[in-house]
Design a protein around this motif. Structure first.
Motif, PDB file in Angstrom:
ATOM      1  N   ILE A 193       0.834  -1.212   0.000  1.00 35.78           N
ATOM      2  CA  ILE A 193       0.000   0.000   0.000  1.00 35.78           C
ATOM      3  C   ILE A 193       0.870   1.263   0.000  1.00 35.78           C
ATOM      4  O   ILE A 193       0.610   2.201  -0.780  1.00 35.78           O
ATOM      5  CB  ILE A 193      -0.977  -0.002   1.188  1.00 35.78           C
ATOM      6  CG1 ILE A 193      -1.992  -1.157   1.032  1.00 35.78           C
ATOM      7  CG2 ILE A 193      -1.715   1.333   1.288  1.00 35.78           C
ATOM      8  CD1 ILE A 193      -2.857  -1.096  -0.204  1.00 35.78           C
ATOM      9  N   PRO A 194       1.925   1.363   0.820  1.00 34.72           N
ATOM     10  CA  PRO A 194       2.801   2.538   0.712  1.00 34.72           C
ATOM     11  C   PRO A 194       3.454   2.691  -0.659  1.00 34.72           C
ATOM     12  O   PRO A 194       3.593   3.820  -1.155  1.00 34.72           O
ATOM     13  CB  PRO A 194       3.855   2.287   1.808  1.00 34.72           C
ATOM     14  CG  PRO A 194       3.159   1.451   2.817  1.00 34.72           C
ATOM     15  CD  PRO A 194       2.251   0.551   2.025  1.00 34.72           C
ATOM     16  N   VAL A 195       3.858   1.577  -1.284  1.00 30.93           N
ATOM     17  CA  VAL A 195       4.443   1.669  -2.629  1.00 30.93           C
ATOM     18  C   VAL A 195       3.431   2.230  -3.615  1.00 30.93           C
ATOM     19  O   VAL A 195       3.734   3.145  -4.405  1.00 30.93           O
ATOM     20  CB  VAL A 195       4.942   0.279  -3.101  1.00 30.93           C
ATOM     21  CG1 VAL A 195       5.188   0.276  -4.613  1.00 30.93           C
ATOM     22  CG2 VAL A 195       6.225  -0.104  -2.368  1.00 30.93           C
ATOM     23  N   LEU A 196       2.215   1.698  -3.591  1.00 32.79           N
ATOM     24  CA  LEU A 196       1.179   2.178  -4.513  1.00 32.79           C
ATOM     25  C   LEU A 196       0.802   3.626  -4.213  1.00 32.79           C
ATOM     26  O   LEU A 196       0.568   4.418  -5.136  1.00 32.79           O
ATOM     27  CB  LEU A 196      -0.050   1.264  -4.424  1.00 32.79           C
ATOM     28  CG  LEU A 196       0.145  -0.176  -4.894  1.00 32.79           C
ATOM     29  CD1 LEU A 196      -1.145  -0.974  -4.728  1.00 32.79           C
ATOM     30  CD2 LEU A 196       0.609  -0.226  -6.352  1.00 32.79           C
ATOM     31  N   ALA A 197       0.759   3.983  -2.931  1.00 26.55           N
ATOM     32  CA  ALA A 197       0.436   5.363  -2.566  1.00 26.55           C
ATOM     33  C   ALA A 197       1.530   6.317  -3.038  1.00 26.55           C
ATOM     34  O   ALA A 197       1.239   7.430  -3.501  1.00 26.55           O
ATOM     35  CB  ALA A 197       0.256   5.476  -1.054  1.00 26.55           C
ATOM     36  N   ALA A 198       2.786   5.902  -2.938  1.00 28.58           N
ATOM     37  CA  ALA A 198       3.880   6.743  -3.413  1.00 28.58           C
ATOM     38  C   ALA A 198       3.754   7.025  -4.903  1.00 28.58           C
ATOM     39  O   ALA A 198       4.075   8.114  -5.374  1.00 28.58           O
ATOM     40  CB  ALA A 198       5.229   6.067  -3.118  1.00 28.58           C
ATOM     41  N   PHE A 199       3.249   6.056  -5.632  1.00 32.65           N
ATOM     42  CA  PHE A 199       3.069   6.225  -7.072  1.00 32.65           C
ATOM     43  C   PHE A 199       1.808   7.019  -7.414  1.00 32.65           C
ATOM     44  O   PHE A 199       1.823   7.869  -8.299  1.00 32.65           O
ATOM     45  CB  PHE A 199       2.970   4.863  -7.753  1.00 32.65           C
ATOM     46  CG  PHE A 199       4.292   4.244  -8.107  1.00 32.65           C
ATOM     47  CD1 PHE A 199       5.200   4.899  -8.921  1.00 32.65           C
ATOM     48  CD2 PHE A 199       4.625   2.978  -7.638  1.00 32.65           C
ATOM     49  CE1 PHE A 199       6.413   4.324  -9.263  1.00 32.65           C
ATOM     50  CE2 PHE A 199       5.837   2.389  -7.972  1.00 32.65           C
ATOM     51  CZ  PHE A 199       6.733   3.060  -8.788  1.00 32.65           C
TER      52      PHE A 199
END
Length: 506
Positions: free
Chosen positions: A414-420
């Motif tokens: 979720i943090p990876v996707l949110a960063a994108f």
């Protein structure tokens, strides 16, 4: 010549090759980028071989052949989610991550997350990613121990110790370039083994009329309970569960991120890793087919394999007791090569977490390149020690590895996707999403295993991983919305719509 002597010669030749590569690339390694991501200069053919070899690791040959023996093609969905989600990862992120990696010297998932959410997120993300890397290395060292036990009659512990020394030695010395070249060579051997196993099985079942082998197998196994030639005979809800439970963590896989960072150009990362996934989808069918043929031959009393043999032992029994000595030794050495290269890949996946995300970020921010390379080698040893201790001390390392997959995905996806994709996400939101998601995934796994479920599904059939992902998503929304938005100059560093897909002068 005896089987043991032939096995020793074959293993020795491959080990010498690994160490020669390690010593060669050791002389070329002068900085951390060269040690951890091959200087971001890996070309198309080496990278595609590494990718194919890693998607389908050595221990999977025996495992998926065993699935084919016991279930036919039904368990094909045990590997399909990996191929599909890795393809999605490459199509969406490969070019952008390659450019980001070169620009900011990224070597890991925590590196990427720290760009957007700050150094605080390194602590939970390193913790969750490290456990997955370590448990995979432990499994590979255990597999090496089994190979030495099978080939030389030593104890499992002794075999693991020998495997540990061989694996850690050449990886620590040679770094990622030695590891990735071995993976490339291993992918060739592995592909040859899978083709030959399927062809030999078909030849034996059909008495040389290979084109008739599949129909013979269908007739022989017709009506066998729990056995099917159609992977879609698996109930639809189980297919969905396989994709939900075993796919998401490949969108945030340290092994995949590192190979994208190592590519010589964004187009190389995109093209060869996309093609590599399609090739891997084909090759993953072959051990299932080989298992089906061996089971058919055993049912017809053509291939002398006991029908009550444990499915995960069929591969080794066939090599040792059915094939001619030379052929069996060749397959065993190729299998060892595949396991060794898979172990080296995940050792190199864990090393950046030690040297870059812990040592360089928190202990010695002014370390020289020489110091960093030295600590990188120590990091390889740390990951391997963690893996072998886990393999020796924990009764069911496979379950812990699968748990590691779950809480890695729950913590970092979720943090990876949110960063994108989410401009409104904040540093606190990212950090809390990582902690809440990862710990929720871990607790849910433990709860499920002790209350009638397993690492994939709760007792009521709900996917374990979805509990952690939902918790992580809720956490990032709540903790981001209670803060002021981050400045555009921070957000735009990783925001998907702002990232270039064209190689620039960096």
């Amino acid at each position: 010549m005896s089987r043991m002597i032939l096995t020793f010669i074959g293993v020795a030749v491959f080990i010498v090759l690994c160490w020669m590569l390690a010593l060669y690339y050791n002389k070329k390694t002068t900085n951390l980028d060269e040690y951890l991501v091959s200087g971001r200069a890996v070309g198309f053919w080496v990278l595609i071989g590494s990718w194919i070899g890693g998607v389908f690791g050595g221990s999977s040959i025996a495992g998926y052949l065993g699935y084919g023996w016991q279930f036919g093609m039904i368990r094909y969905f045990a590997i399909m989610p990996a191929c599909i989600f890795l393809l999605i990862f490459v199509l969406l992120f490969a070019k952008r991550l390659s450019i980001l990696g070169a620009k900011y010297h990224l070597v890991s998932i925590p590196d990427f997350l720290a760009l957007r959410f700050g150094n605080a997120i390194r602590i939970p993300s390193v913790l969750f990613v490290f456990f997955r890397m370590g448990f995979i290395v432990g499994l590979q060292i255990m597999a090496l121990g089994l190979i030495f036990q099978t080939g030389f009659g030593v104890s499992l512990t002794t075999g693991m110790a020998v495997g540990f020394v061989i694996l850690v030695g050449y990886v620590a010395i040679g770094g990622m370039m030695a590891s990735i070249v071995v993976e490339w060579f291993q992918s060739l051997l592995q592909s040859l083994v899978m083709i030959l196993l399927a062809v030999i099985g078909m030849y034996m079942v059909s008495d040389g009329h290979i084109l008739q082998a599949f129909s013979i197998a269908q007739q022989t196994m017709a009506g066998t309970e729990g056995f099917s030639f159609n992977p879609f005979d698996l109930p639809g809800n189980m297919i969905l569960n396989y994709f939900l439970c075993m796919g998401f963590y490949y969108l945030a896989d340290q092994w995949a991120f590192q190979r994208v960072f190592a590519a010589s150009k964004p187009d190389v990362a995109f093209k060869c890793l996309s093609l590599g996934n399609f090739i891997a989808i084909f090759f993953t069918m072959l051990p299932f087919l080989a298992g089906i043929m061996l089971r058919t031959g055993a049912e017809l009393s053509i291939i002398p394999i006991p029908l009550d043999l444990a499915s995960d032992s069929v591969f080794f029994y066939f090599l040792i007791n059915v094939l001619p000595t030379g052929a069996g030794v060749f397959f065993l050495v190729c299998y060892m090569a595949a396991v060794l290269s898979c172990g080296s890949a995940f050792l190199m996946g864990g090393a950046p977490l030690i040297v870059n995300d812990v040592y360089k970020s928190f202990i010695n921010k002014n370390a020289t390149q020489k110091q960093l390379v030295k600590v990188g080698r120590v990091g390889v040893v740390i990951v391997a020690v963690f893996g072998i201790v886990g393999a020796l001390a924990i009764p069911n390392l496979v379950i812990l590895f699968q748990m590691g997959n779950v809480f890695t995905a729950c913590g970092v996806l979720i943090p990876v996707l949110a960063a994108f994709f989410w401009k409104r996400a904040t540093k606190l939101g990212g950090v809390m999403a990582c902690w809440v998601g990862g710990l929720t995934g871990l607790i849910t796994c433990i709860w499920s295993l002790t209350h009638g479920g397993d690492y994939m599904l709760l007792a009521n059939g709900f996917p374990v991983i979805m509990v952690g992902l939902i918790a992580s998503l809720v956490a990032i929304i709540i903790f981001s919305l209670i803060q002021k938005p981050e400045p555009d100059e921070l957000v735009n560093v990783t925001l998907y719509s702002k990232l270039s897909t064209v190689d620039e002068d960096i």
